[in-house]
Write an enzyme that holds these catalytic residues in place. Structure first.
Site, short mmCIF file in Angstrom:
data_model
loop_
_atom_site.label_atom_id
_atom_site.label_comp_id
_atom_site.label_asym_id
_atom_site.label_seq_id
_atom_site.Cartn_x
_atom_site.Cartn_y
_atom_site.Cartn_z
CD GLU A 105 -5.91 4.60 -0.54
OE1 GLU A 105 -5.90 4.94 0.75
OE2 GLU A 105 -6.94 4.55 -1.17
CE1 TYR B 33 -3.53 2.80 1.26
CE2 TYR B 33 -1.68 3.48 2.23
CZ TYR B 33 -2.96 3.58 1.89
OH TYR B 33 -3.44 5.05 2.05
#
Lengths: 294, 386
Positions: free
Chosen positions: B188, B100
């Site tokens: 993101e 991530y």
């Protein structure tokens, strides 16, 4: 006493010739604020109700020696306006403007710290030291001089809270709206420290809302010191997660910013969280009475 | 304002970030064309809802013909109330491991933060709760930006192999540049994938842009309409009103975000369910009040309204005039409670004398009154059906 502003405040108004700037200059003067200068680039030589207008803050500082500034410059230019004030080392900068881009706000915050200035806002109604001076847009008629400090993230709730106090005969030392944006120059904790040092303030009312962790940090500070008693109120206690409730900063995201945690944090350090503004005023009344009998 | 995945990937690609080869299609024919010359592809619905895959919005295709069929099935599909108008057709990746990477605002530190985690592909908010130690945090000085040494330090702390270093610098450096250039509040990449060949690649892209900065990004302003997902919210935005639709049946109008939030709380405390959040802002004139009431009436769930105004810059007489204007020009089919205090409260009351509206000075009383009227109406309707 009071915090941040008083009879000695010499105010500069940025964007003084605009609609908001001129209107509120008039109202601030009606409250008794000493407005010493205004800035609107390109309009030097004009005046607003006799207040001289300069092209730049540098010129205004040289001629009028302001020690505080208020910004009515619209969103796109607001960050630059704060930077100009900070570059000229104006110690107190109050930014009323709403919709300052967050990336700008991050840069502005850093620069203001570096210049050792204090920024209030953006997206705030300003502050009033009752009976002494007003910077910003709060309605003049609400205030009564006294010993309760009020700090809030919301404009209208600040007015309503002040009205609630005044109508019960409870006066205020300083009432300050710190703003509803995700990045603000002065936090609850910063303001509580100032109230703690102010002999005129006996009790502090803190009006928080959902979003961020400023209330939790304030609770941590309260727990770490023995200062003025605090009564809290949190708005948006039933707001759903993931929805931005008007204020750019009023959003519960990633499990952060929810009301329960804030209420719990206050309760853990002995700060009562009232359900209504009326109840806040009642608690303040009790605390003031207890203080007098002590 | 959230950007569609394909827009985010286009931005990243332009910034030199490795992303899967692919392009966006509006017809099945276009999708087939894009898939030609690629290996197996994924056809992904471009709608801003979570859980696209589970809802059937993502399909795998081995051949261009299959891509055509997949696109035909997905285009026009209804995903949680939104119609799919575009699909992203991109090469399938052979993924060995998912990480991530995200950039977002740390409000209490007043600066942006880079978060890296070896637990990718899942909701980072869940990781933050279950494995907070699995997230490596790096704060970014807004004056200098994200530094290469910070990227190095973060990636080794997060457990990346040294072989990924070159790609990571491209991905995180590019992600940061795009975030700053587009005024994003969230940037993101989840998952940040390590392929079986050992390359790092941005397998997804999510950008949430700052509405306050849209004025300097006209290229996205046009896309704004596409990003508003509720028709009433879109109409309110047109009228410059801050409106958020909720699920209940008590419509709410107030001045100031904090005051409106408090009004929601009061409605709930007396047993009601708020239908919305609507802030008319400061200094609203009569026409703004009328427009606000019009917006609320567009919601068929609304069975009653609570208007709560504490006049500061907003004046009670303007609010009263707006209310009368609404009663004259709109089909005001529901009971309305109004609580009026502050500036020009008396003038407002005088204007409303002899009308159907009686301003209350207490919000709780006003709200209770409207709740009772809603209940009575409900009883009448129920009786009518029986």
């Amino acid at each position: 006493m009071s915090i941040l502003i008083d009879e000695n405040t010499r105010l500069l108004v940025q964007a003084i010739t605009g609609r908001e700037g001129s209107l509120h200059t008039s109202r601030m003067r009606a409250y008794g604020t000493n407005v010493v200068a205004g800035v609107t680039p390109g309009k030097a030589g004009q005046d607003v109700e006799g207040v001289p207008v300069y092209n730049t803050i540098r010129d205004a500082v040289r001629e009028a020696k302001p020690n505080a500034s208020v910004i009515f410059v619209p969103g796109p230019g607001a960050a630059d306006a704060v930077m100009e004030a900070a570059a000229n080392e104006i110690p107190l900068i109050v930014c009323i403007t709403e919709h300052m881009p967050v990336h700008d706000a991050a840069k502005v915050y850093r620069y203001v710290q570096e210049q050792n200035c204090r920024l209030i806002g953006p997206n705030c109604p300003g502050l009033v030291s009752a009976g002494k001076a007003k910077i910003g847009i709060m309605p003049n008629q609400l205030f009564k001089q006294g010993n309760t400090g009020v700090v809030s993230r919301s404009g209208t709730l600040t007015y309503e809270m002040t009205d609630e106090l005044t109508s019960r005969g409870i006066g205020q030392s300083t009432v300050i709206g710190i703003g509803g944006d995700p990045i603000i120059g002065t936090t609850f904790t910063d303001t509580l420290k100032l109230f703690d040092e102010d002999p005129e303030t006996h009790v502090v009312v803190l009006i928080g809302e959902i979003g961020g962790t400023d209330e939790e940090e304030a609770a941590e500070y309260i727990g770490s010191r023995s200062g003025k008693p605090v009564v809290a109120f949190i708005s948006g206690r039933t707001a759903p997660a993931g929805k931005r409730m008007g204020h750019a900063g009023a959003i519960i995201t990633g499990g952060v910013g929810g009301p329960d945690h804030k209420v719990q944090a206050f309760n853990e350090v002995g700060v009562p969280v009232a359900d209504t503004l009326g109840e806040v005023a009642e608690r303040v009344q009790e605390m003031l009475a207890a203080g007098v009998s002590r | 304002m959230l950007l569609q995945e394909y827009m985010g990937k286009d931005l990243l690609r332009a910034a030199g970030v490795p992303v899967p080869a692919g392009a966006v299609a509006e017809t099945a024919g276009q999708a087939e064309g894009i898939a030609r010359g690629m290996g197996p592809v994924a056809v992904k619905a471009q709608v801003l809802v979570g859980g696209r895959g589970k809802a059937g919005g993502i399909k795998l295709a081995d051949t261009p013909r299959e891509a055509y069929e997949a696109a035909q099935r997905i285009l026009g599909m209804d995903l949680k109330g939104l119609t799919v108008r575009k699909v992203l057709v991109e090469e399938q990746q052979k993924i060995a491991k998912e990480y991530y990477a995200g950039l977002t605002l740390d409000r209490s530190k007043h600066r942006f933060i880079l978060m890296l985690s070896s637990m990718g592909g899942v909701d980072i908010e869940e990781v933050a709760v279950s494995h907070p130690e699995a997230i490596v945090r790096t704060w970014i000085d807004p004056a200098y930006g994200l530094q290469t040494w910070q990227i190095n330090q973060a990636m080794f702390d997060a457990g990346f192999e040294p072989s990924a270093m070159k790609d990571l610098r491209k991905i995180l450096g590019g992600l940061y540049r795009v975030m700053v250039d587009t005024d994003a509040l969230l940037a993101e990449v989840n998952p940040l994938a390590i392929t079986e060949e050992g390359r790092a690649i941005a397998a997804d892209a999510k950008f949430d842009l700052d509405d306050a900065a849209i004025y300097r990004h006209p290229e996205f302003a046009a896309f704004g309409a596409e990003s508003i997902t509720d028709p009433i919210e879109a109409y309110a935005a047109e009228k410059s009103l801050t409106y958020v639709r909720l699920e209940g049946d008590v419509g709410i109008i107030g001045n100031g975000a904090g005051l409106v939030m408090m009004t929601l709380d009061v409605v709930k405390s007396v047993g009601g369910q708020p239908a919305n959040f609507l802030d008319i802002g400061g200094g609203a004139r009569a026409d703004v009040i009328r427009n606000a009431i019009e917006v609320l009436l567009k919601d068929p769930n609304v069975k009653g309204m609570v208007i709560n105004v504490f006049g500061g810059i907003t004046r009670g007489d303007e609010v009263a005039r707006g209310l009368l204007e609404a009663a004259k020009t709109l089909d005001l089919r529901v009971p309305v409670a109004i609580r009026l205090a502050g500036t020009n409260e008396e003038e407002g009351r005088k204007i409303l004398e002899g009308s159907d509206f009686t301003p209350a000075s207490d919000l709780v009383e006003a709200t209770k009154a409207v709740m009772e009227q809603i209940e009575e109406q409900g009883a009448v309707t129920a009786g009518g059906h029986a």
